[in-house]
Scaffold this motif. Structure first.
Motif, short mmCIF file in Angstrom:
data_model
loop_
_atom_site.label_atom_id
_atom_site.label_comp_id
_atom_site.label_asym_id
_atom_site.label_seq_id
_atom_site.Cartn_x
_atom_site.Cartn_y
_atom_site.Cartn_z
N THR A 232 -75.55 25.03 -14.09
CA THR A 232 -76.77 25.34 -13.59
C THR A 232 -76.43 26.82 -12.71
OG1 THR A 232 -76.10 24.03 -11.71
CG2 THR A 232 -77.94 23.24 -13.20
N ALA A 233 -75.18 26.78 -12.23
CA ALA A 233 -74.78 28.09 -11.52
C ALA A 233 -73.29 28.30 -11.97
CB ALA A 233 -75.26 28.25 -10.17
N ASN A 234 -72.74 29.22 -11.28
CA ASN A 234 -71.07 29.58 -11.81
C ASN A 234 -70.70 28.16 -10.62
OD1 ASN A 234 -68.70 30.10 -11.28
ND2 ASN A 234 -68.85 32.35 -11.55
N PRO A 235 -69.80 27.28 -11.30
CA PRO A 235 -69.22 26.23 -10.36
C PRO A 235 -68.19 26.91 -9.47
CG PRO A 235 -68.59 25.89 -12.69
CD PRO A 235 -69.45 27.11 -12.83
N LYS A 236 -67.56 28.06 -9.57
CA LYS A 236 -66.54 28.46 -8.84
C LYS A 236 -67.20 28.99 -7.60
CE LYS A 236 -63.64 29.92 -12.59
NZ LYS A 236 -62.72 30.87 -13.22
N LEU A 237 -68.53 29.37 -7.35
CA LEU A 237 -69.36 29.80 -6.44
C LEU A 237 -70.21 28.81 -5.90
CD1 LEU A 237 -70.18 33.59 -7.42
CD2 LEU A 237 -68.03 32.86 -6.36
N VAL A 238 -70.62 27.83 -6.64
CA VAL A 238 -71.70 27.08 -6.21
C VAL A 238 -71.00 25.50 -6.61
CG1 VAL A 238 -73.94 25.87 -6.35
CG2 VAL A 238 -73.61 28.38 -6.77
N LYS A 239 -70.27 24.87 -5.43
CA LYS A 239 -69.72 23.52 -5.75
C LYS A 239 -70.56 22.51 -6.27
CE LYS A 239 -65.84 24.47 -2.67
NZ LYS A 239 -65.26 24.10 -1.65
#
Length: 814
Positions: A232-239
């Motif tokens: 749903t979003a970049n997991p590196k930036l959005v946990k």
């Protein structure tokens, strides 16, 4: 037939390649095409070596040495000693050719795109050959095919265009005739019809796999990488990002175009027309479901499926009166950029035709500016068009979803969420399909924007509040304890996730981007860096979290002076510190105006009555159209505690000392006993009632001797109280003889305010006020005779902390 593509991280080491072998071995398809990327990081090393060589920098040799060691060591780890000789010989032979190519670049001091393609192609050539030999060593039914023999392109190096008619025919001829069940082939590389090596662009291994899948009408295309699908979003930036189990081709294209690096954007094109499904899987977690990409046949699903972004964007703006009503300006603008090989990723144009704004890669900025200015030189010289304006350090953030077009208000929801978090939008674009809404923002705001939008659209209304707490004495420590106790309750029942990111006292400060562990905050703070209010603010600003709240538990005027900086950066302020709101009126009103302008709540309920809802009630009265006529109040819990416990059997000094030790007074008890604290409180209530008053306008009928008021330390102050004990006893005796009690009363009426010690008779509302309780009587146009009364505990660390906590919850519910 199945096509499996393994990315650079999947084949970055011998250990990872063994995992790839296990995945391929478990495939139940009769035929499998395995497309592999270069070993992780090798393509970058090849480009680095080529760049150094072209600059005649001999450091390219050490980079080449690293490349050689990576491949030779991998062979030694994968292949038994008795089988290494032939493979090592072949790989060393290829590395010698690579060395010759780099040496040629070094000698002539330049590199062409044709030579660059030849050099970088060795990443995939070497990795695919080594993996093929490993599979063969493992007794797998495998053969090898150089993709350059199958994929034919034009002569445009680095981003070659595939000739699908020729390519499809070659693929069918080879794959239909091959007898082996597994074919290993290098990704990324191709060749022109003249036989020269070409490449399909960074990420081209995905494209290679898709070309094979489409040519052979494969059952499925599997992209194996280091994440469990598209998120749903970049997991590196959005946990909190989650893997999407199923999305459409169009959604996948939009997400990959806007930065979802798990999939190379052109990948989908070849398989889209054939209806071939794409499955994105995790090499390191093969049991994870992954993301299946297919056609969206039923039109159902969530409105927003993903949030993606592209960094390193520049905005290029062409504007001027000479553009209005002139046909062909846009055509010339885009034509110039196209001829320069500059890709446009976003377009927006004013309806007045006065300006055109496009988003391009930041690395193309200088060339774009020079090219466009040269093309419009005639119009610029005559002031019909301004020289092109470039703005860098930007990024594009995009909402993506097939069903967005059928839901109203999504754009408004997106922009209001960004606005609440002080994310400035520089440009907006929405495709005609309404599948994508894009906004250009500052690059530094990307993480905050992604998290804020993800919270709004995907996290079941759970709102994360990021707190930065200054002051952890009596009140502050109780506040942190309350947060720790209530964290689970708030998340489950109020959908609020509170994290303490920073803590500071007067000596040290500590930060943790993932949230400070409150069980051990004292130990962490003790080991923290030296405290500095300016450095504290700089860190809060640099972290740039969404829903940030600065919590001031101090009584410091220096800390209070920083509120404008926080509010001006859309960081909410919650404080029990009365100094800011009782400072000069311009500062008080300025802070409130800033709170409105920057959409950052400024809450100070605990300034008056600790945890009692006095200010909040007053605000509701005023907002609903009522008018305050008079305020009478006992606003000092500490003074009420003192005079409720003071009598002819206990010394005044001892009662004040007790009040200080139990946390009812300020650290400097003179602030309470002098009446300054009460003056500040009635001033705040008068101001919140809509009146302009200064502290000097309030009459202070102090009961303290002048000598006590002029002391410079707590020690001297308490000594003076002992000295004037008889005076205090006289005050008590006079009230007792009149059958009254002593109360320190604040009053506001007809624009005038006063504070002072009064004798309160038995029939008065203040008479039976116990302990450290506060009481406020609001006489208004709606309550002219029987006032609205608010009464309860008005002092103490616990209730003050709970009042601060309540203000934070108010912000969370905004």
């Amino acid at each position: 037939m199945k096509v499996l593509k393994f990315g650079g991280t999947s084949v970055a080491s011998a250990k990872n390649i063994a995992l790839v072998k296990d995945i391929v071995s478990q495939s139940d398809n009769l035929k499998n095409i395995v497309v592999v990327s270069a070993f992780g990081g090798i393509t970058d090393l090849l480009l680095q070596a080529a760049h150094l060589a072209s600059e005649q920098n001999e450091k390219y040799k050490s980079v080449l040495k690293d490349i050689e060691e990576r491949h030779l060591n991998t062979i030694k780890q994968l292949i038994p000693v008795h089988g290494q000789s032939r493979i090592l010989s072949k790989v060393k032979s290829d590395l010698n050719i690579l060395e010759t190519l780099l040496e040629g670049s070094y000698l002539i001091g330049e590199i062409t795109t044709k030579l660059s393609d030849k050099i970088v192609s060795y990443g995939e050539l070497l990795s695919s050959y080594i993996i093929f030999e490993f599979f063969k060593q493992e007794q797998m039914d495998v053969t090898y095919m150089d993709s350059r023999e199958l994929i034919k392109t034009n002569d445009l190096n680095e981003k070659a265009v595939v000739n699908f008619e020729v390519t499809d025919a070659l693929c069918k001829t080879f794959f239909e005739s091959v007898q082996k069940s597994i074919v290993v082939a290098p990704g990324f590389i191709s060749s022109s019809e003249m036989g020269n090596s070409t490449t399909l662009g960074r990420g081209g291994s995905d494209y290679t796999a898709a070309i094979f899948a489409a040519a052979m009408n494969a059952d499925i295309l599997e992209i194996w990488t280091d994440v469990s699908g598209m998120y749903t979003a970049n997991p590196k930036l959005v946990k909190q990002a989650k893997a999407l189990p199923h999305i459409s081709y169009e959604e996948a294209m939009e997400l990959s175009h806007f930065g979802a690096k798990v999939l190379y954007p052109p990948t989908i094109q070849p398989v889209l027309s054939k209806g071939i499904s794409i499955l994105i899987k995790n090499t390191f977690k093969p049991d994870d479901k992954g993301t299946l990409i297919t056609q969206n046949k039923n039109g159902k699903g969530k409105t927003v499926r993903g949030i993606s972004h592209v960094e390193n964007i520049a905005l290029l703006s062409l504007e001027g009166p000479g553009m209005v009503g002139i046909p062909g300006i846009s055509k010339r603008f885009f034509e110039v950029l196209s001829q320069a090989g500059i890709s446009v990723v976003l377009i927006t144009q004013a309806s007045s035709e006065h300006s055109i704004c496009v988003g391009i890669s930041a690395e193309d900025t200088d060339e774009a500016v020079n090219t466009v200015n040269a093309a419009f030189e005639y119009e610029i010289d005559r002031n019909r068009i301004k020289p092109v304006i470039a703005e860098g350090n930007l990024a594009i953030i995009a909402l993506v979803g097939d069903n967005m077009k059928s839901h109203q208000g999504l754009s408004g929801k997106m922009f209001s969420t960004l606005g609440r978090n002080n994310v400035n939008i520089r440009a907006i674009a929405q495709g005609a399909s309404e599948r994508n809404v894009s906004a250009v923002i500052k690059k530094n705001d990307v993480k905050k924007a992604l998290n804020a939008l993800h919270e709004e659209f995907f996290e079941e209304n759970i709102k994360q509040l990021n707190l930065f707490v200054m002051g952890v004495g009596n009140v502050g420590s109780k506040f942190l304890k309350q947060v720790q106790q209530q964290k689970k309750y708030l998340k489950e029942n109020l959908k609020l996730n509170i994290r303490i990111i920073g803590i500071s006292n007067s000596r040290t400060m500590v930060f943790d981007e993932d949230g400070i562990a409150l069980k051990n905050w004292e130990g962490l703070l003790e080991k923290g860096e030296k405290a500095d209010k300016n450095s504290f603010f700089d860190t809060v600003q640099k972290l740039n979290y969404r829903n940030s709240i600065f919590v001031d538990n101090t009584a410091s005027d220096e800390v209070a002076s920083t509120y404008d900086a926080y509010l001006g950066n859309s960081i909410s302020v919650v404080t029990c510190n009365k100094i800011a709101c009782s400072s000069n009126y311009e500062n008080y009103q300025g802070l409130k105006n800033m709170a409105r302008e920057y959409n950052a709540p400024f809450l100070f309920e605990t300034n008056v009555g600790a945890g009692l809802p006095i200010i909040d009630t007053l605000k509701h009265l005023i907002a609903s159209g009522d008018k305050v006529l008079k305020i009478q109040a006992v606003l000092s819990g500490s003074l009420n505690f003192v005079f409720n416990n003071f009598n002819d059997k206990i010394a005044f000094h001892d009662v004040v000392k007790q009040a200080q030790e139990e946390g009812y007074t300020e650290p400097d008890p003179k602030i309470d006993l002098s009446g300054i604290d009460v003056m500040r409180k009635i001033l705040i209530l008068a101001r919140e009632s809509g009146n302009r008053l200064e502290i000097d306008d309030i009459e202070n009928k102090s009961f303290l001797p002048k000598e006590s008021l002029e002391t410079k330390s707590n020690e001297d102050f308490f000594a003076s109280l002992k000295k004037y004990e008889n005076d205090f006893q006289d005050l008590y005796t006079q009230a007792n003889e009149a059958d009254c009690k002593l109360k320190y009363v604040a009053q506001y009426e007809d624009g005038r305010a006063s504070v002072g010690l009064q004798q309160i008779p038995k029939n008065h509302d203040f008479y039976n006020l116990q302990g450290s309780d506060n009481i406020v009587l609001f006489y208004t146009e709606r309550y002219p005779n029987q006032p609205m009364i608010i009464k309860g505990a008005g002092a103490g660390a616990e209730v003050t902390a709970s009042g601060i906590f309540a203000d934070i919850i108010r912000i969370g519910n905004f």
